[in-house]
Scaffold this active site. Sequence first.
Site, PDB file in Angstrom:
ATOM      1  N   ARG A  55     -96.519 -15.417  36.174  1.00  0.00           N
ATOM      2  CA  ARG A  55     -96.404 -16.028  37.496  1.00  0.00           C
ATOM      3  C   ARG A  55     -95.002 -16.498  37.816  1.00  0.00           C
ATOM      4  NH1 ARG A  55    -101.417 -16.119  36.276  1.00  0.00           N
ATOM      5  NH2 ARG A  55    -100.557 -16.529  34.234  1.00  0.00           N
ATOM      6  N   THR A  56     -94.403 -17.277  36.915  1.00  0.00           N
ATOM      7  CA  THR A  56     -93.138 -17.922  37.253  1.00  0.00           C
ATOM      8  C   THR A  56     -92.054 -16.881  37.491  1.00  0.00           C
ATOM      9  OG1 THR A  56     -93.834 -19.778  35.888  1.00  0.00           O
ATOM     10  CG2 THR A  56     -91.507 -19.692  36.497  1.00  0.00           C
ATOM     11  N   LYS A  85     -78.787 -11.436  18.336  1.00  0.00           N
ATOM     12  CA  LYS A  85     -77.660 -11.283  17.397  1.00  0.00           C
ATOM     13  C   LYS A  85     -77.145 -12.634  16.903  1.00  0.00           C
ATOM     14  CE  LYS A  85     -76.078  -7.290  20.077  1.00  0.00           C
ATOM     15  NZ  LYS A  85     -74.996  -6.814  20.967  1.00  0.00           N
ATOM     16  N   ARG A 107     -85.852 -19.948  31.691  1.00  0.00           N
ATOM     17  CA  ARG A 107     -86.991 -20.426  30.889  1.00  0.00           C
ATOM     18  C   ARG A 107     -86.562 -20.372  29.435  1.00  0.00           C
ATOM     19  NH1 ARG A 107     -93.299 -19.092  31.350  1.00  0.00           N
ATOM     20  NH2 ARG A 107     -92.950 -20.647  32.974  1.00  0.00           N
ATOM     21  N   HIS A 138     -91.517 -28.559  33.324  1.00  0.00           N
ATOM     22  CA  HIS A 138     -91.587 -27.346  34.143  1.00  0.00           C
ATOM     23  C   HIS A 138     -91.573 -27.823  35.610  1.00  0.00           C
ATOM     24  CE1 HIS A 138     -92.458 -23.438  35.546  1.00  0.00           C
ATOM     25  NE2 HIS A 138     -93.510 -23.131  34.822  1.00  0.00           N
TER      26      HIS A 138
HETATM   27  C1  NCD Z   1     -97.328 -22.702  32.456  1.00  0.00           C
HETATM   28  C2  NCD Z   1     -96.086 -22.747  31.570  1.00  0.00           C
HETATM   29  O1  NCD Z   1     -95.413 -21.738  31.360  1.00  0.00           O
HETATM   30  O2  NCD Z   1     -95.804 -23.853  31.138  1.00  0.00           O
HETATM   31  N1  NCD Z   1     -97.479 -21.472  33.121  1.00  0.00           N
HETATM   32  C3  NCD Z   1     -96.855 -21.293  34.316  1.00  0.00           C
HETATM   33  O3  NCD Z   1     -95.647 -21.333  34.410  1.00  0.00           O
HETATM   34  N2  NCD Z   1     -97.619 -21.110  35.403  1.00  0.00           N
HETATM   35  C4  NCD Z   1     -98.556 -23.113  31.752  1.00  0.00           C
HETATM   36  C5  NCD Z   1     -98.873 -22.494  30.427  1.00  0.00           C
HETATM   37  O4  NCD Z   1     -98.237 -21.556  29.970  1.00  0.00           O
HETATM   38  O5  NCD Z   1     -99.825 -22.977  29.828  1.00  0.00           O
END
Ligand code: NCD
Length: 308
Positions: A55-56, A85, A107, A138
């Site tokens: 999703r993100t 590396k 991320r 997040h």
């Molecule tokens: C979440 C995350 O990555 O923290 N997912 C997301 O970004 N929608 C929740 C999860 O992975 O549990």
Amino acid sequence: MRHIIDARDFHRHQLEDLFEFTTEIRGRCEQNKNACRAWHPHELVFLVFYEPSTRTRFSFQTAALRLGMDVEITEAARQFSSAKKGETLEDTIQAMCQLEPSIIVLRHDSDGGARRAADVAGYHGIPIVNAGDGGNQHPTQALLDLYTIQSEIHRLDDLHIVMGGDLAKGRTIHSLTYLLSRFSNVRFTFIAPSEFQLPESICTHLREHSFPFTQTDDMGADFERADVVYWTRLQDERRDVPQQSPSHIITPKHCQQMREDAIIMHPLPRVGEISHDVDVDPRAAYFRQIKNGLYVRMALLSQLLRNE
Ligand code: NCD
């Protein structure tokens, strides 16, 4: 230099401005999904993902494309970038900054990774957007969660939210709790076994800001009073001993306890902690959250590019 690192950096008026802008974008895009394509041509965003994402990553990519931006991506950066590396995050970000992206969405798999990246990118005047840093935060997920609550419940003050699942390592829980603490008269119920309960630092934050909260392992506690039930999966990748299956699963039986005007949220992915027969319940908002996320991220990227 404005980075998006920690939900605590948002003040109430900034959240209200962002959501007003989000609603404007949503209105335009619902008429014509390409309505904002001419807004930010020639701007480049890098999406750098060290951890899995569906999703993100798609949400940020789509948001950028819908704003007319160019997008470059490295997913699975642990395997496919020079991290493999042995390069440090700082050097990787330093290298990317030489290519002059307008924004870097990161991320990372360690708590504090986004802050470390911002220390480097800020020097080049390039904002970092934290798309999840380990088990820490997040913030953009929490923004879209909060926007969903506002859209569906029509207020952000005077709320009762029940949160469950992996409260210890669930970064969306941490960020959303911080964002909700910008509003008044919000009450929290945290449902999880003790080893999955909320970190003490966040409990302290709630106490210091005089927010009432209950911690319990009692499945269904306060469901009948809740405006929002927000559930999460067990973060097995962040634990030495993986759990076999979630201890607390939301089923239609639990939904019967909930008010008609309440909603059920989840950042997704789910791995068994909400049964699939809950999906037909109109109160299940977890797929609607994704649509809202696109508009929130469009608003956020656009604000960053306008230096607001
Ligand atoms: C979440 C995350 O990555 O923290 N997912 C997301 O970004 N929608 C929740 C999860 O992975 O549990």
